[in-house]
Design a protein around this motif. Structure first.
Motif, PDB file in Angstrom:
ATOM      1  N   MET A  87     -74.638  13.746 -21.796  1.00 47.75           N
ATOM      2  CA  MET A  87     -73.542  12.969 -21.195  1.00 47.75           C
ATOM      3  C   MET A  87     -72.172  13.614 -21.417  1.00 47.75           C
ATOM      4  O   MET A  87     -71.201  13.211 -20.802  1.00 47.75           O
ATOM      5  CB  MET A  87     -73.520  11.553 -21.801  1.00 47.75           C
ATOM      6  CG  MET A  87     -74.797  10.767 -21.615  1.00 47.75           C
ATOM      7  SD  MET A  87     -74.617   9.023 -22.079  1.00 47.75           S
ATOM      8  CE  MET A  87     -74.603   9.078 -23.868  1.00 47.75           C
ATOM      9  N   GLY A 108     -67.926  11.800 -25.556  1.00 48.25           N
ATOM     10  CA  GLY A 108     -67.424  10.532 -25.047  1.00 48.25           C
ATOM     11  C   GLY A 108     -65.910  10.527 -24.929  1.00 48.25           C
ATOM     12  O   GLY A 108     -65.212  11.269 -25.619  1.00 48.25           O
ATOM     13  N   ASN A 109     -65.434   9.678 -24.036  1.00 50.40           N
ATOM     14  CA  ASN A 109     -64.008   9.592 -23.812  1.00 50.40           C
ATOM     15  C   ASN A 109     -63.635   8.121 -23.776  1.00 50.40           C
ATOM     16  O   ASN A 109     -64.163   7.352 -22.964  1.00 50.40           O
ATOM     17  CB  ASN A 109     -63.695  10.282 -22.485  1.00 50.40           C
ATOM     18  CG  ASN A 109     -62.255  10.143 -22.071  1.00 50.40           C
ATOM     19  OD1 ASN A 109     -61.746   9.026 -21.960  1.00 50.40           O
ATOM     20  ND2 ASN A 109     -61.603  11.260 -21.856  1.00 50.40           N
ATOM     21  N   LEU A 110     -62.746   7.729 -24.676  1.00 42.38           N
ATOM     22  CA  LEU A 110     -62.423   6.312 -24.825  1.00 42.38           C
ATOM     23  C   LEU A 110     -61.791   5.749 -23.547  1.00 42.38           C
ATOM     24  O   LEU A 110     -62.113   4.640 -23.127  1.00 42.38           O
ATOM     25  CB  LEU A 110     -61.492   6.132 -26.030  1.00 42.38           C
ATOM     26  CG  LEU A 110     -61.184   4.702 -26.433  1.00 42.38           C
ATOM     27  CD1 LEU A 110     -62.454   3.915 -26.720  1.00 42.38           C
ATOM     28  CD2 LEU A 110     -60.271   4.688 -27.651  1.00 42.38           C
ATOM     29  N   GLN A 111     -60.926   6.520 -22.922  1.00 40.54           N
ATOM     30  CA  GLN A 111     -60.280   6.014 -21.696  1.00 40.54           C
ATOM     31  C   GLN A 111     -61.319   5.717 -20.613  1.00 40.54           C
ATOM     32  O   GLN A 111     -61.252   4.700 -19.928  1.00 40.54           O
ATOM     33  CB  GLN A 111     -59.254   7.038 -21.176  1.00 40.54           C
ATOM     34  CG  GLN A 111     -58.373   6.487 -20.070  1.00 40.54           C
ATOM     35  CD  GLN A 111     -57.329   5.477 -20.582  1.00 40.54           C
ATOM     36  OE1 GLN A 111     -56.424   5.820 -21.319  1.00 40.54           O
ATOM     37  NE2 GLN A 111     -57.500   4.221 -20.198  1.00 40.54           N
ATOM     38  N   LEU A 124     -64.391   4.905 -21.175  1.00 42.50           N
ATOM     39  CA  LEU A 124     -65.124   3.719 -21.616  1.00 42.50           C
ATOM     40  C   LEU A 124     -64.360   2.456 -21.215  1.00 42.50           C
ATOM     41  O   LEU A 124     -64.943   1.487 -20.741  1.00 42.50           O
ATOM     42  CB  LEU A 124     -65.310   3.764 -23.135  1.00 42.50           C
ATOM     43  CG  LEU A 124     -66.001   2.548 -23.749  1.00 42.50           C
ATOM     44  CD1 LEU A 124     -67.462   2.508 -23.340  1.00 42.50           C
ATOM     45  CD2 LEU A 124     -65.877   2.565 -25.260  1.00 42.50           C
ATOM     46  N   LEU A 125     -63.039   2.487 -21.392  1.00 42.24           N
ATOM     47  CA  LEU A 125     -62.237   1.316 -21.040  1.00 42.24           C
ATOM     48  C   LEU A 125     -62.298   1.046 -19.539  1.00 42.24           C
ATOM     49  O   LEU A 125     -62.301  -0.101 -19.109  1.00 42.24           O
ATOM     50  CB  LEU A 125     -60.774   1.522 -21.457  1.00 42.24           C
ATOM     51  CG  LEU A 125     -60.475   1.723 -22.936  1.00 42.24           C
ATOM     52  CD1 LEU A 125     -58.977   1.601 -23.191  1.00 42.24           C
ATOM     53  CD2 LEU A 125     -61.216   0.729 -23.806  1.00 42.24           C
ATOM     54  N   ARG A 126     -62.357   2.106 -18.767  1.00 42.71           N
ATOM     55  CA  ARG A 126     -62.363   1.946 -17.301  1.00 42.71           C
ATOM     56  C   ARG A 126     -63.595   1.203 -16.816  1.00 42.71           C
ATOM     57  O   ARG A 126     -63.515   0.436 -15.859  1.00 42.71           O
ATOM     58  CB  ARG A 126     -62.347   3.310 -16.618  1.00 42.71           C
ATOM     59  CG  ARG A 126     -61.049   4.053 -16.692  1.00 42.71           C
ATOM     60  CD  ARG A 126     -61.209   5.419 -16.028  1.00 42.71           C
ATOM     61  NE  ARG A 126     -61.385   5.265 -14.602  1.00 42.71           N
ATOM     62  CZ  ARG A 126     -60.406   5.377 -13.725  1.00 42.71           C
ATOM     63  NH1 ARG A 126     -59.187   5.636 -14.137  1.00 42.71           N
ATOM     64  NH2 ARG A 126     -60.632   5.232 -12.438  1.00 42.71           N
ATOM     65  N   GLY A 127     -64.709   1.421 -17.436  1.00 44.03           N
ATOM     66  CA  GLY A 127     -65.925   0.755 -16.975  1.00 44.03           C
ATOM     67  C   GLY A 127     -66.379   1.300 -15.633  1.00 44.03           C
ATOM     68  O   GLY A 127     -65.861   2.309 -15.142  1.00 44.03           O
ATOM     69  N   PRO A 128     -67.354   0.629 -15.008  1.00 43.99           N
ATOM     70  CA  PRO A 128     -67.942   1.165 -13.793  1.00 43.99           C
ATOM     71  C   PRO A 128     -67.023   1.079 -12.574  1.00 43.99           C
ATOM     72  O   PRO A 128     -67.065   1.943 -11.709  1.00 43.99           O
ATOM     73  CB  PRO A 128     -69.190   0.311 -13.595  1.00 43.99           C
ATOM     74  CG  PRO A 128     -68.979  -0.926 -14.401  1.00 43.99           C
ATOM     75  CD  PRO A 128     -68.003  -0.602 -15.473  1.00 43.99           C
ATOM     76  N   GLU A 129     -66.210   0.024 -12.479  1.00 41.86           N
ATOM     77  CA  GLU A 129     -65.392  -0.138 -11.272  1.00 41.86           C
ATOM     78  C   GLU A 129     -63.994  -0.602 -11.630  1.00 41.86           C
ATOM     79  O   GLU A 129     -63.818  -1.482 -12.473  1.00 41.86           O
ATOM     80  CB  GLU A 129     -66.030  -1.168 -10.330  1.00 41.86           C
ATOM     81  CG  GLU A 129     -66.860  -0.522  -9.221  1.00 41.86           C
ATOM     82  CD  GLU A 129     -67.412  -1.552  -8.259  1.00 41.86           C
ATOM     83  OE1 GLU A 129     -66.997  -1.536  -7.092  1.00 41.86           O
ATOM     84  OE2 GLU A 129     -68.246  -2.364  -8.687  1.00 41.86           O
ATOM     85  N   THR A 130     -63.026  -0.028 -10.960  1.00 39.27           N
ATOM     86  CA  THR A 130     -61.644  -0.440 -11.230  1.00 39.27           C
ATOM     87  C   THR A 130     -60.910  -0.669  -9.903  1.00 39.27           C
ATOM     88  O   THR A 130     -61.348  -0.214  -8.861  1.00 39.27           O
ATOM     89  CB  THR A 130     -60.861   0.651 -11.984  1.00 39.27           C
ATOM     90  OG1 THR A 130     -60.893   1.842 -11.200  1.00 39.27           O
ATOM     91  CG2 THR A 130     -61.452   0.919 -13.343  1.00 39.27           C
ATOM     92  N   TRP A 131     -59.817  -1.378  -9.978  1.00 35.02           N
ATOM     93  CA  TRP A 131     -58.928  -1.496  -8.822  1.00 35.02           C
ATOM     94  C   TRP A 131     -57.502  -1.540  -9.336  1.00 35.02           C
ATOM     95  O   TRP A 131     -57.249  -1.913 -10.472  1.00 35.02           O
ATOM     96  CB  TRP A 131     -59.277  -2.718  -7.978  1.00 35.02           C
ATOM     97  CG  TRP A 131     -58.995  -4.040  -8.622  1.00 35.02           C
ATOM     98  CD1 TRP A 131     -57.872  -4.806  -8.479  1.00 35.02           C
ATOM     99  CD2 TRP A 131     -59.846  -4.771  -9.518  1.00 35.02           C
ATOM    100  NE1 TRP A 131     -57.980  -5.947  -9.224  1.00 35.02           N
ATOM    101  CE2 TRP A 131     -59.174  -5.962  -9.861  1.00 35.02           C
ATOM    102  CE3 TRP A 131     -61.126  -4.533 -10.044  1.00 35.02           C
ATOM    103  CZ2 TRP A 131     -59.724  -6.919 -10.721  1.00 35.02           C
ATOM    104  CZ3 TRP A 131     -61.667  -5.485 -10.902  1.00 35.02           C
ATOM    105  CH2 TRP A 131     -60.979  -6.657 -11.232  1.00 35.02           C
ATOM    106  N   GLU A 132     -56.597  -1.126  -8.451  1.00 34.11           N
ATOM    107  CA  GLU A 132     -55.210  -1.029  -8.896  1.00 34.11           C
ATOM    108  C   GLU A 132     -54.360  -2.107  -8.232  1.00 34.11           C
ATOM    109  O   GLU A 132     -54.494  -2.370  -7.043  1.00 34.11           O
ATOM    110  CB  GLU A 132     -54.655   0.359  -8.569  1.00 34.11           C
ATOM    111  CG  GLU A 132     -53.311   0.557  -9.230  1.00 34.11           C
ATOM    112  CD  GLU A 132     -52.872   2.014  -9.281  1.00 34.11           C
ATOM    113  OE1 GLU A 132     -53.543   2.843  -8.660  1.00 34.11           O
ATOM    114  OE2 GLU A 132     -51.857   2.273  -9.946  1.00 34.11           O
TER     115      GLU A 132
END
Lengths: 346, 617
Positions: free
Chosen positions: A328, A331-334, A336-344
């Motif tokens: 994989m 790992g990157n914490l940012q 991880l925070l984003r998760g699978p889907e984001t919107w702005e």
């Protein structure tokens, strides 16, 4: 596969050699005079010194009971935990710090009664820790009730008419859950104890050692009929890998298998046909048969019943972590925070 | 096929500010799935939202039975909202049992959409209906839309040649398509998800997509449903958002905390509802210095957590109330050995096994007092799903700073409820400073930092600092075993003072609403949304009501006592029989009153509002 090390040997060039005295902590030892625990403590301190073990990388963890005072007397890191739970602390510590050498000290009540569940699961996982179970067949610290290893019929404070419990065999339990190192020794034989402790220390995986230990106050002489010098030859069988199983004065008696049943046979001068000990047998059948042998029908076996190589829990954990990271990426914490889907929201 | 979401509907539109939809069906009907998909699409549409899944403890109760009904409610809005909605404005019922279980929550004139094909004799009987409610006129008080979902779905999928059973399983997507149409939502992200999820079985992927679109087109063409509804975008704070549930937020919050402290994260746990999702989430992050251990039981999970803390990890365990009960002795050991551990309790209905999938706040006393001896721990409680992230960092910070166990009280509602979450920037998160002693001269394992009273955290592997700790009383300073009576009293008081002193290092409590007034509504943990909404509504109605929500429960914020004196009356609302209430009354000698509910469900805004009005009489 196995990344962790059981022992970190002292690099001789860097530090001065350690002696048995270095393993003695400043605390006053408070076992009853004549208690078998003194002999075990001395043997462990000597064995660690003989192996030039680094004190700072060694941790002794115990539960509750007379035996569990052990860590206080060792000048290493130590943890005197709660009743029966020492293997759980040891497992957590080993997962967090696989490089440490971790020893669990427990007793027949602590390890097999209140802590039985943890004992079997720790051995099953093959966590790379050493478990020393001091078996005195009695509850000492609570002043003399029967334990799960007490013989049936035993009269104690809580069983004035004799116990109706069937006893449990520590080694049968350890072998039943596929223990990779299973051994028995006794507090009355320092040399044998040193050999077994050293073997345990060098084993990669859970090393389970039952130590017959005399409780001088509540169960004095429990093993006298097996381990006392005068009777030992006829009542104890000392196992050696690759050697025929003989006992008695000058090896006059031996064990021969009749199907799956051990028979005692005359063995003076002839070893052919005798059962040959194989601690490395992939199946624990022979070791299990030995663990069932008891007085008065059979001599009680001492030594290493089983010692096989098997990947350790902590070793596999680290390997899996490395494989996952290779697959994989780091790992990157940012992310991880984003998760699978984001919107702005603008 | 043209993209349906770009089609201008011929039907009329009505604009609404907010809507609550509840999807209800058999637990095998995929209601949680379609609810989740609707939520994702709603997030993309820019609405504020709050969701609440309500499912049975049984994985697959008998098909069609009342205990097997699973529901998912989403409340979405063009304004800020705080709760998943008291009652649904729209109920989708996939079978008679789902109708029967949910009908009592449905207000008059709400939209009721049912799969009429499921209302056969067998299913009616399983749901305990003597007559068919679709035919006896009993549903006339609703905007009642009976849709033959089973038949329409089968027809739409007939060309694909799927086995009947597989085709039947797509009917949840037909229902979702219809709801998408009704609320004018785009289908793209769900289509993309379907194709990705079932990419290995193309037939199933296409069937689900076809069912979704068939539902959408049915809405457009049927004469049964006269209008569509639009809910404009909400004015959310600018930034990058994701959907997050409390359990997800807690899990990544603890990963973040460990990284902020430069520590390995250790998570020892035994599977238990509703906390297991934290274990699932953390077990995946092997490339982020996270080590998880599924222990043989709850006690082992706690023991391993203590072992890992002794070794220098940021160590935590997660469970629910019954698990905390089993861990209690070991938590006492962590208090005695003063090691930093976090215990996450995702509370559920109790006592005993209780209501495993339902929410409650009845473990507060357990957190405070549930151990032998004088055994104080720090207690924090996140208030919203998103806050589960920040309180995870806070719990970790306090554990590490004070060398103390911290109890983190989440609950079944927070755990499973989801909301939009504005992602923090990494640089805005607080670094957590941790020190380990290395100097051997005069090392005392129970010496103390004068400011925090924390003892030093010396790690195995450090030469010269070899020391022994354990559950027996410690001599101050040396940490040696001590049975001295004076020393014992001193140590009991020192441990208490250490935890009490945390108050100096946490933010003061703040009220929403007037700083002085007639009533202060006090709550803690996952009831925040309902209490906030109810108190805002009360103020809108001209009442002098403020809301105080506690995130720090032991110790309380140091200004709490003063705040309580600023209001004529105090109403403490909790999903228990008055635990915080008793603590406040005992500590501050105030005549606070309780508003309590133990039904396994969150507060409804309307019932809190009623309680406020009654308290003001």
């Amino acid at each position: 596969m196995n990344e962790s090390t059981t022992l970190t040997l002292q690099p001789p060039a860097l530090t001065k050699p350690v002696s048995k005295a270095d393993f003695v902590s400043g605390q006053d030892v408070r076992w009853c005079p004549g208690c078998g625990d003194y002999a075990i403590l001395a043997a462990v301190q000597k064995a660690l010194a003989d192996m030039q073990v680094q004190r700072q990388n060694t941790v002794f963890i115990s539960g509750i009971g007379c035996s569990s005072r052990f860590p206080y007397y060792m000048n290493t890191y130590g943890f005197h935990s709660i009743h029966g739970r020492a293997p759980t602390l040891a497992t957590g510590l080993k997962i967090a710090r696989p490089e440490l050498s971790i020893w669990v000290v427990t007793g027949d009540g602590d390890g097999l009664s209140i802590g039985g569940n943890h004992l079997i699961h720790t051995i099953r996982r093959n966590v790379d820790i050493k478990i020393l179970l001091f078996n005195n067949q009695i509850y000492g610290l609570t002043k003399g009730q029967y334990s799960p290893t007490s013989e049936q019929g035993k009269k104690t404070k809580s069983t004035p008419f004799g116990t109706i419990d069937y006893p449990i065999s520590p080694l049968c339990v350890a072998l039943g859950v596929e223990g990779s190192f299973v051994a028995r020794t006794t507090d009355t034989d320092l040399k044998h104890m040193a050999m077994v402790l050293e073997r345990a220390a060098h084993h990669k995986g859970t090393a389970f050692v039952e130590i017959y230990q005399n409780c001088v106050i509540f169960n004095d002489g429990a093993f006298k009929g097996i381990t006392e010098k005068s009777v030992r030859p006829d009542h104890a069988l000392f196992l050696e890998h690759g050697k025929p199983m003989t006992f008695g004065k000058d090896g006059s008696k031996g064990i021969r298998l009749d199907g799956v049943h051990p028979n005692i046979v005359e063995a003076t001068g002839k070893s052919e046909g005798l059962c040959v000990h194989d601690e490395k047998a992939p199946e624990p059948t022979l070791a299990y048969m030995l663990s069932r042998m008891r007085n008065p029908d059979y001599p009680v076996p001492f030594g290493v019943f089983r010692a096989i190589e098997r990947p350790t829990y902590d070793g596999m954990l680290v390997a899996q972590e490395q494989q996952a990271t290779a697959k994989m990426g780091a790992g990157n914490l940012q992310n991880l925070l984003r998760g699978p889907e984001t919107w702005e929201v603008k | 096929m043209s993209n349906p979401s770009t089609i201008q509907s011929a039907k009329k539109h009505q604009q609404l500010e907010k809507v609550a939809i509840r999807f209800a069906g058999d637990s095998g009907d995929g209601m949680q799935l379609v609810g989740g998909k609707f939520t994702e699409t709603t997030a993309m549409c820019g609405n504020d939202f709050s969701t609440f899944p309500d499912f049975p403890a049984e994985i697959r109760a008998p098909t069609g039975s009342l205990p097997g009904v699973s529901g998912y409610q989403i409340h979405f809005s063009s304004r800020d909202i705080y709760t998943p909605g008291d009652a649904p404005d729209v109920l989708v019922a996939m079978n008679p049992a789902a109708l029967k279980v949910n009908l009592r929550d449905l207000p008059e004139n709400a939209i009721l959409l049912v799969n009429q094909d499921a209302f056969n004799d067998a299913n009616l009987k399983k749901a305990g209906y003597a007559s068919n409610p679709l035919e006896d006129g009993s549903l006339k008080r609703f905007r009642f839309y009976p849709v033959p979902i089973g038949r329409l779905n089968a027809e739409a999928l007939a060309k694909l040649g799927l086995p009947k059973k597989d085709a039947e399983r797509c009917k949840n997507f037909f229902a979702l398509g219809l709801i998408y149409w009704m609320f004018d939502r785009p289908m793209e992200s769900t289509v993309t998800w379907i194709q990705d999820k079932f990419k290995k079985v193309k037939g199933i992927a296409d069937a689900n997509e076809a069912a979704l679109k068939a539902g959408f087109f049915y809405g457009e063409t049927t004469e049964l449903i006269p209008e569509q509804y639009r809910i404009p975008q909400a004015q959310l704070e600018k930034g990058l958002y994701r959907k997050i549930s409390g359990n997800e937020a807690a899990a990544i919050g603890f990963v973040a905390a460990a990284q902020l402290a430069g520590k390995q994260l250790f998570y020892g746990s035994y599977p238990i509802t509703p906390a297991s999702d934290i274990l699932h989430e953390l077990s995946y992050h092997k490339n982020l210095n996270v080590r998880t251990f599924q222990a043989e039981d709850e006690i082992a999970a706690m023991g391993a957590t203590i072992g890992a803390a002794f070794g220098g990890s940021l160590a935590l365990t997660g469970t629910s109330g019954p698990g905390v009960a089993l861990k209690s002795e070991a938590i006492g050991l962590a208090v005695m050995t003063e090691l930093p551990v976090v215990i996450v309790n995702v509370q559920r209905g109790g006592p005993s096994t209780g209501l495993p999938t339902k929410t409650e706040q009845a473990d507060l006393f357990q957190a405070m007092f549930g151990r032998n001896g004088e055994c104080p721990v720090i207690i924090v409680a996140p208030a919203t799903p998103g806050e589960c992230f920040h309180m995870a960092i806070e719990a970790s910070r306090l554990a590490l700073k004070f060398m103390s166990p911290v109890m983190y009280l989440s609950d079944g509602f927070l755990a499973n409820s989801a909301e939009p979450w504005r992602m923090p920037k990494l640089e805005d998160l607080p670094r957590i400073h941790v020190e380990h002693p290395t100097v051997a001269d005069n090392f005392l394992p129970y010496s103390r930092d004068p400011e925090t009273l924390a003892r030093p955290w010396a790690l195995p592997g450090t030469p010269g600092l070899e020391h022994r700790i354990g559950g027996l009383e410690k001599e101050d300073g040396s940490g040696n075993v001590s049975y001295d009576s004076e020393n014992h009293q001193h140590m009991v008081q020192t441990r208490a003072a250490k935890v009490a002193g945390v108050a100096k290092f946490i933010p003061p409590a703040a009220v929403a609403g007037p700083p002085h007034g007639d009533l202060l509504l006090v709550g803690w943990g996952g009831t925040y949304g309902s209490l906030r909404a109810a108190s805002e509504e009360a103020r809108r109605l001209g009442k002098s009501v403020a809301h105080l929500h506690l995130r720090y429960i032991n110790p309380f914020p140091s200004n709490l006592g003063d705040l309580l004196t600023n209001y004529k009356r105090i109403l403490v609302a909790e999903l228990n029989c008055g635990q915080l209430l008793m603590m406040l009354r005992a500590k501050y000698l105030v005549d606070a009153r309780g508003f309590n509910k133990v039904k396994g469900k969150p507060f409804q805004v309307v019932e809190v509002l009623r309680a406020i009005e009654e308290a003001l009489l």
